[in-house]
Design an enzyme around this catalytic site. Structure first.
Site, short mmCIF file in Angstrom:
data_model
loop_
_atom_site.label_atom_id
_atom_site.label_comp_id
_atom_site.label_asym_id
_atom_site.label_seq_id
_atom_site.Cartn_x
_atom_site.Cartn_y
_atom_site.Cartn_z
N LYS A 66 0.84 -1.19 0.00
CA LYS A 66 0.00 0.00 0.00
C LYS A 66 0.87 1.23 0.00
O LYS A 66 1.86 1.30 0.73
CB LYS A 66 -0.88 0.00 1.26
CG LYS A 66 -1.97 1.05 1.24
CD LYS A 66 -3.16 0.55 0.47
CE LYS A 66 -4.25 1.60 0.35
NZ LYS A 66 -3.91 2.68 -0.60
N LYS A 90 4.93 1.92 8.67
CA LYS A 90 3.73 2.66 9.04
C LYS A 90 2.52 1.72 9.13
O LYS A 90 1.77 1.75 10.12
CB LYS A 90 3.45 3.78 8.03
CG LYS A 90 2.27 4.67 8.38
CD LYS A 90 2.04 5.72 7.31
CE LYS A 90 3.24 6.64 7.14
NZ LYS A 90 2.99 7.72 6.18
N LYS A 102 5.26 2.76 -2.83
CA LYS A 102 5.12 4.19 -3.12
C LYS A 102 5.37 4.40 -4.60
O LYS A 102 6.10 3.62 -5.24
CB LYS A 102 6.13 5.01 -2.31
CG LYS A 102 5.70 6.45 -2.08
CD LYS A 102 4.60 6.52 -1.02
CE LYS A 102 4.26 7.96 -0.65
NZ LYS A 102 3.31 8.01 0.48
N THR A 185 -5.84 11.89 7.09
CA THR A 185 -4.47 12.10 7.54
C THR A 185 -4.41 13.26 8.52
O THR A 185 -3.81 13.16 9.60
CB THR A 185 -3.53 12.36 6.36
OG1 THR A 185 -3.66 11.30 5.41
CG2 THR A 185 -2.08 12.44 6.82
N ASN A 216 -3.82 19.56 2.20
CA ASN A 216 -4.84 18.66 2.73
C ASN A 216 -4.60 18.30 4.19
O ASN A 216 -5.50 18.39 5.03
CB ASN A 216 -4.89 17.40 1.87
CG ASN A 216 -5.90 16.38 2.40
OD1 ASN A 216 -5.55 15.51 3.18
ND2 ASN A 216 -7.14 16.52 1.99
N SER A 347 -7.70 4.52 4.18
CA SER A 347 -7.57 3.83 2.89
C SER A 347 -7.86 2.34 3.06
O SER A 347 -8.50 1.72 2.21
CB SER A 347 -6.16 4.03 2.32
OG SER A 347 -6.05 5.24 1.61
#
Length: 414
Positions: A66, A90, A102, A185, A216, A347
């Protein structure tokens, strides 16, 4: 120091405490796959433009990989490799059944039209569609991308593989996205900032707070923390730092940003405007949240930091040398792999909903997010206290230990 080297420094500190042998450290640290592709598109004026795209798949011992997809001029293989590695730890710290990945394209999206960004996204999917999917690697929004880019990504991927909205998260709610994903987030940063400040015996109403980066993450964190009684004395974006010693009127700041044609605070007059880098060195700030880009607090500027608490809203904002100096000064740092994990957590909720073909309410998403973040915080805090180590080293220890255990259980070691 390069981004991946900085990540490796933090990794090695935690691995020492875990007594992991050198060969296993290398196996856990190195990415499983790195892809670099050329992405060529026709611009609106008919000319050909070439860009370089990346996808790094770090580790899948705990589940499908992810990680976000960013469009930014500074995107390169080293940065993407470091961010993919951080995603592995994470997801493990917040105990999601994922690994880390990523991706990104080296491009300034502000210089492209909407149609050019769409063509770029679809051309990138054409290059990597066969290595991503709901059971292998699930992208998400990151710097320079948003729900619209995710919708284009999904649509292009499904042209090859058929209907499956779980291929990507951060989609518009109308396109099988999760309620609360956009705020996730920043809300997670807010939840843990409040929890950490209280755990340190500080009162929110007496703790001046500054947020570097008002995109954001920064906006949603500011909203949550303002509602939690923190005086948000400064925020910044590319147009400068906006400061008020008694606290900014955050609802008014947010309204101004929404009305600005470029989504900036440029021209906002109900406060003092300072240079952009002035925010980090403000003397009356107790809690600092770097929520812009990585590598902003370094050995060169760390002496100007006066905050007692730093919460890493961005990925890798504090470099290792600066981290060591701040730790020696007694500054408490909540690391990125915990502090900004709210995005990947929601997510995961979106992915679960897509797999179940069932939509959660916003209240349920927020409740589950609060529970997940608080549980992870408590585990990291207790580990830190038990071993007398920093919160960063504790978080890395937890993440690395979980991935190490999964790797061993899979039978990949003797």
């Amino acid at each position: 120091m390069r981004a991946f080297e900085a990540t490796q420094t933090f990794f090695d500190m935690a691995a020492e405490h875990l007594n992991i042998e050198p060969a296993m450290r290398e196996a856990l640290l190195m990415p499983g796959r790195e892809i670099q592709v050329q992405v060529s598109i026709e611009m609106d004026d008919g000319k050909l433009a070439n860009f370089v795209g990346f996808r790094v798949q770090h580790d899948n011992a705990r589940g499908p990989m992810k990680g976000g997809l960013r469009f930014h001029p500074q995107v390169d293989l080293d940065e993407v490799r470091a961010l993919a590695c951080l995603m592995t730890w994470k997801t493990a710290v917040v105990n999601l059944p994922y690994g880390g990945a990523k991706g990104g394209i080296g491009v300034d999206p502000s210089k492209l039209s909407k149609r050019e960004i769409e063509r770029l996204t679809r051309a990138f999917v054409d290059q990597i569609h066969d290595i991503v999917g709901p059971d292998t690697d699930i992208p998400a929004p990151d710097m320079g991308t948003d729900h619209q880019v995710m919708a284009w990504f999904r649509n292009q991927w499904e042209k090859y593989h058929g209907f499956n909205p779980a291929v990507i998260t951060g989609k518009p709610v109308e396109e099988y996205g999760a309620r609360g994903r956009e705020e996730a987030t920043g809300r997670g940063v807010g939840i843990l900032t409040l929890k950490l400040v209280r755990r340190l015996g500080m009162k929110p109403e007496n703790s001046n707070l500054a947020i570097q980066g008002f995109g954001n993450v920064g906006t949603h964190a500011a909203k949550f923390l303002h509602e939690s009684q923190f005086p948000v004395v400064a925020v910044s974006d590319i147009s400068g730092t906006y400061y008020h010693p008694d606290g900014l009127d955050i609802p008014e700041v947010l309204r101004y940003k929404m009305k600005h044609p470029n989504g900036l605070l440029e021209g906002f007059e109900q406060c003092e405007r300072l240079p952009g880098d002035a925010l980090l060195a403000l003397k009356d700030v107790d809690v600092l949240i770097p929520a812009a880009i990585g590598g902003v607090i370094t050995e060169q500027n760390v002496d100007g930091i006066h905050a007692k608490v730093i919460v890493e809203g961005a990925n890798g904002p504090v470099m290792p040398a600066a981290d060591s100096i701040l730790q020696d000064r007694g500054v408490t740092i909540l690391p990125d792999i915990l502090a900004n994990a709210g995005g990947v957590t929601v997510s995961y909720f979106e992915w679960v909903q897509n797999r179940q073909h069932y939509r959660w309410s916003l209240d349920r998403v927020r409740q589950e997010l609060d529970h997940t973040m608080n549980e992870a915080f408590e585990t990291v805090w207790q580990t830190s206290q038990q071993h007398n180590i920093s919160l960063r080293t504790a978080a890395f220890m937890i993440g690395i230990a979980r991935v190490h255990r999964a790797t061993e259980l899979a039978g990949l070691t003797s």
